[in-house]
Each structure stands twice: as C-alpha cells, then as structure tokens.
Enzyme design. Structure first.
Site, short mmCIF file in Angstrom:
data_model
loop_
_atom_site.label_atom_id
_atom_site.label_comp_id
_atom_site.label_asym_id
_atom_site.label_seq_id
_atom_site.Cartn_x
_atom_site.Cartn_y
_atom_site.Cartn_z
N GLU A 10 0.84 -1.19 0.00
CA GLU A 10 0.00 0.00 0.00
C GLU A 10 0.88 1.25 0.00
OE1 GLU A 10 -2.65 -0.43 3.31
OE2 GLU A 10 -3.88 -1.92 2.29
N HIS B 167 -8.89 10.10 3.77
CA HIS B 167 -8.57 9.05 2.80
C HIS B 167 -8.81 9.61 1.41
CE1 HIS B 167 -8.40 5.28 0.66
NE2 HIS B 167 -7.98 4.69 1.77
N HIS C 254 -11.10 10.15 7.43
CA HIS C 254 -10.93 8.69 7.53
C HIS C 254 -10.40 8.23 8.88
CE1 HIS C 254 -10.25 4.63 6.17
NE2 HIS C 254 -8.95 4.71 6.37
N ARG D 297 -0.86 8.80 9.55
CA ARG D 297 -0.80 7.34 9.74
C ARG D 297 -0.40 6.63 8.45
NH1 ARG D 297 -4.47 2.93 8.95
NH2 ARG D 297 -5.99 4.39 8.10
#
Length: 532
Positions: free
Chosen positions: A118, A241, A348, A383
C-alpha cells in the site's frame, strides 16, 4: 428514572467499544477476569469491520523491522515517537500469529500468507483477507467473545461519562472507578464499576460532513477522557482518505488503498493522470499527499470528483483481489474492470487522541485508551496505511498485561459505593430538532473550515461557531433526559473544539495539517498537547 431506581453492575474490567482493540483486550483478559464490553450499537457496527486493506507486519525475509519503522517515520512527517513505533513494528508479527491461531482466514498464495503493498510502504507487508480484512477479523473475534463465559456483552449501551475519584470529591490521585451508560432499549442510565476501564471507542470521523467512518465514530472516548482529566495529543492530524466512492447511493464506501497498491491510477475527468506531477511516488505517495493533490485538482478544475482506474488489470485479477469492492461498484452500475471509479477524499482516521504510554495508560489511574481513541505516538502527523489494526492489538496486549498484573497483586481492588445517575430534575425534550440542526451545522463548518487545507481565518470562524454550539448543547444536556443523539453531539462538539485548538497551536504545515498561513515545516517536530 430517579436515583433510587438505578442499577449498578460490577466487573474486574470495563471495555468501552467493540472494535478490534476492545475485543482483543477482552479475549486476552477473559481466561482469568470478569470483563464487560459496552458498545453503543450492535457489536459488529464499528470502524474495524470496515477496514479493507489489511494489517502491516514484517513477514517476508526480504523485509525488515528497520524498513517498516522507517516507512512509518517518513509517513508521520517526523512526529512519530520512535519508541512507540519500534514497539508496534516488532510486536506486529506476534499479533498476526495470534489472529492466525484464533482462526482468521488470511489470504494465501502458494501455501504462504499473501502480502500486498500500500501507499508509503517500501515492501509488500500487508497481510489481508482479500479486500475485507476487518470484517473477517471481527467475525472471528466476535464468535470467540460470545463463547466466553467471563465476557458480558452490553450492546446498545452508550457511554454517558466516566466516574472518577476527583468527580466524587475524594482526595488523592485521580482514579477512574467506573462509568455511566445509557441503555438505549430501556432509556435507563446504568452504573458500572470496575478498578480498570479501557476506552476503545474509535475515532471521530463523524465530526466531518464527508467521512469513510460508520455512524458510531463520534469521538466518545476522547471526549469522556478529556472531561475526566486526561491530556489529548495531536488532534489536528485528521487523515483524509484520498479515495471514497463518489456516488449518491454509496454512503461512506471506501475504495481501498490496495487498489492503488496493485496499479490503480488516478485520473482527471478527461483521462489525464495527475499524481506524477505532485509527487515522484505518484499514486503510492502517503495519503496526505494524495488527498491534497486530489483536493487541489478538484478545486482547480471545478470537478465534483476524480477517477481511480484499474481497468488495465484482468477481470480475474480484480475479482480475486477486490471481490467486495468489485461487487459493490457493480451494484451501483460501475464495472471497475472496464471503467474508472469516481472518488473523492473523505475524513478517515483520527491520528491524535488520548495521550498514553507504552502500556496504554492515561494520566488518570485505572483508565486506559487503545486503538483510534488513543495517541500512542505511532502515527505522528500522518498514519501509514494498515498500521492501525496492528496498533489495536499490540496496545491491547500491553494494557491487559499490566491490568492482569495489577489485579493479581491487589487481590481485587476494593469497590466503592458509586452514586447512581440522578435525572429526577430534568424532563423529556420536545425540541429534538435542535440536536439534528446543530449536528448538521457542526459537520458542515468543520468540513469547510477545518478540512484538508486550513487558514487562520477559517479556524477562527470554526472556533467561534463551536463556542456557540457548546453553550446550546450544555444547556440542553442540563435540562433534558439524555439520548444517544444528544450524547454523540456533545462528544463531537468537544472533539471539534480539541481539533481546532490543536490546529491553531501549530504554526507550520506538517503531515495532515496543511495551513496556507504557515506553508513551511519547522525544523523541530513537536507534538501538540492539550490538558484540561
């Protein structure tokens, strides 16, 4: 209900929240202690079950703890706590092994765990269950929890407030001794008491108009901990997000980071690819970079959305890796194997939260915070993808080890006689429209003024409106019976205040906090800490 009719329940440990953090803590304690899990809706209705991508852990021989730590530090824009980051990364494989032992059906390839990649990761290290990892993990843990004789599950119970010795007027260090919770089915406020309480209530995405979070994400634990005397940290860092499905009939549906990890490209409505112009990592840049790039392109071009295209991959590949996303898009008339998916950024993840140490302890004795509710120092200013689920398990284990030791040493803490909830001087409200109106106003101005790009003037406007709302809500809270909607609104306004105050205190742009008035990044990375 008056004080004389209240019900009091006693346990060794109270856990508020039924996501991965809360369920993990309960299972780790259940063999030896009496545990209560309180969750304000059904046990399945939390953010953990919505997690699509997976769990980050060093598993491949070509990967390393040092690389995972470095990726986390880079994504966190210099603000990650090194000790917390190393602690989580080094404990992550053990957490995955624990889930395997419980029976979580992780995706396999040639007899080994399939690892995907990712944004922000330098290697394939995302362990997953196709594109529905959270749901599969939650299903496994819920079955174990329901089978445990030492765990009592209280669904549809909303946290009203924590009970502390300071609130009771007792001298000495402040300690959490229990809590009040509203039973939604009976409208009765129950009194729960325990020597140890774990807050695992998730984040506060519902403070924004557009979010990938479920309706339960109203910052309950953060607000309750603040009222109890806990410090909060880094609340300005709200992760947006980049790719939430843009469709009138798709509420909060997330298009996983893994779609970009497997080759998905972001396009303008005319088909132009734009991420390489914003960052050399293109679609694999960290989420804050991608979200700001999309926000920039949408505002520059006046677009309602941009598009995520993975149609160059074979249909079989898409159906194997993203079966749930493929099916949901198809339901809405979007065939992602043939056409791009319309997407927009959405709130998000709450990177900040209740400040804790490496054992998940807060400043209030007997009170712990785990998961998205907490600020452990792992996430810094942004994050890294798929670090959240593993953080839940690592700190749940750390907290329960400490709690079990303390309960063993104390031989059972002496319980206090706690006062029952007294609402004998309040009435039922006949103006619920006040709650719905204030809820809508809050989420809209937070989106407009405290979103992906901020300015001093926008933050000042938000702070002014929050102050007005706090006055109205406190008056409502003082005069009428509590309801879940009122409690959630009260918590969201408190969290919004903490977000804005933290953003006003940071005079730079770092990670998820981008200010037009302070576009540069300071040399020293310093956490933002607020104390009650």
């Amino acid at each position: 209900m008056s004080a004389s009719t209240s019900t009091s329940l006693s346990f060794d440990v109270l856990i508020v929240g039924s996501g991965l953090a809360g369920l993990s803590a309960a299972l780790l304690l259940a063999s030896t202690h009496k545990v209560a899990i309180l969750t304000k809706r059904a046990v399945r209705e939390g953010s953990s079950g919505w997690a699509q991508g997976g769990i980050a852990a060093v598993w491949d021989k070509d990967d390393s703890f040092a690389a995972h730590v470095d990726d986390t530090l880079v994504a966190g824009a210099g603000l990650c706590d090194l000790a917390a980051t190393q602690f989580v990364v080094e404990q992550a494989p053990q957490a995955i092994a624990w889930l395997q032992k419980l029976g979580v059906p992780f995706s396999q390839e040639d007899g080994h765990l399939h690892l995907t990649r990712e944004g922000g990761h330098s290697a394939r290290r995302i362990v997953h269950v196709t594109d529905a990892t959270g749901a599969a993990v939650q299903q496994t843990l819920i079955e174990k929890v329901k089978a445990s004789p030492n765990i009592t599950l209280f669904e549809h119970h909303t946290l009203v407030d924590l009970i502390t010795t300071a609130k009771l007027g007792q001298a000495g260090p402040n300690r959490c001794v229990g809590l009040y919770a509203l039973d939604d089915d009976t409208d009765e406020v129950l009194t729960f008491q325990a020597p140890h309480t774990i807050l695992a209530t998730g984040g506060a995405g519902k403070v924004y108009l557009y979010t990938t979070n479920p309706d339960t994400a109203t910052g309950d634990g953060i607000a309750a901990a603040w009222r109890a005397g806990c410090a909060v940290q880094n609340m300005e860092f709200i992760q947006f997000h980049p790719t939430c499905l843009y469709h009138p009939h798709a509420k909060s549906f997330l298009i996983s980071e893994a779609v970009r990890g497997e080759g998905g490209r972001l396009l303008l409505p005319d088909g132009t690819r734009f991420m390489p112009a914003h960052d050399p990592r293109a679609e694999l840049a960290p989420r804050d970079v991608v979200a700001r790039a999309i926000d920039f392109e949408m505002k520059k071009g006046g677009f309602d959305c941009v598009y995520l295209d993975i149609s160059h991959q074979p249909l079989a590949f898409i159906q194997e890796h993203f079966p749930n996303i493929y099916a949901r898009c198809l339901e809405l008339g979007i065939d992602m194997s043939k056409q791009p998916i319309p997407v927009v950024p959405a709130a998000h993840y709450t990177c900040g939260g209740v400040r804790t140490d490496l054992s998940a302890r807060t400043e209030v004795a007997g009170l712990y915070a785990v998961g998205e509710t907490a600020c452990t120092g792992l996430h810094g200013a942004n994050r890294l993808a798929s670090n959240s689920l593993v953080e839940c398990m690592v700190f749940a284990r750390a907290a329960t080890h400490l709690i079990a030791d303390e309960l063993t040493q104390s031989g059972g803490t002496a319980t206090l006689t706690l006062p029952a909830w007294d609402d004998s001087r309040v009435t039922d409200s006949d103006e619920s429209v006040v709650i719905s109106h204030n809820w809508d106003e809050l989420r809209r101005f937070m989106w407009d003024y405290v979103g992906i790009v901020r300015t001093n003037k926008r933050l000042d406007r938000a702070a002014h409106r929050i102050a007005l709302l706090q006055g109205e809500i406190q008056e409502f809270y003082a005069h009428f019976h509590v309801t879940r909607d009122l409690l959630e609104l009260r918590n969201l306004v408190q969290v919004a205040d903490l977000i804005v105050r933290s953003a006003q205190a940071r005079h730079e742009s770092r990670g998820l906090h981008f200010s037009r008035d302070y576009p540069g990044m300071l040399e020293d990375a310093v956490p933002t800490t607020l104390t009650p």
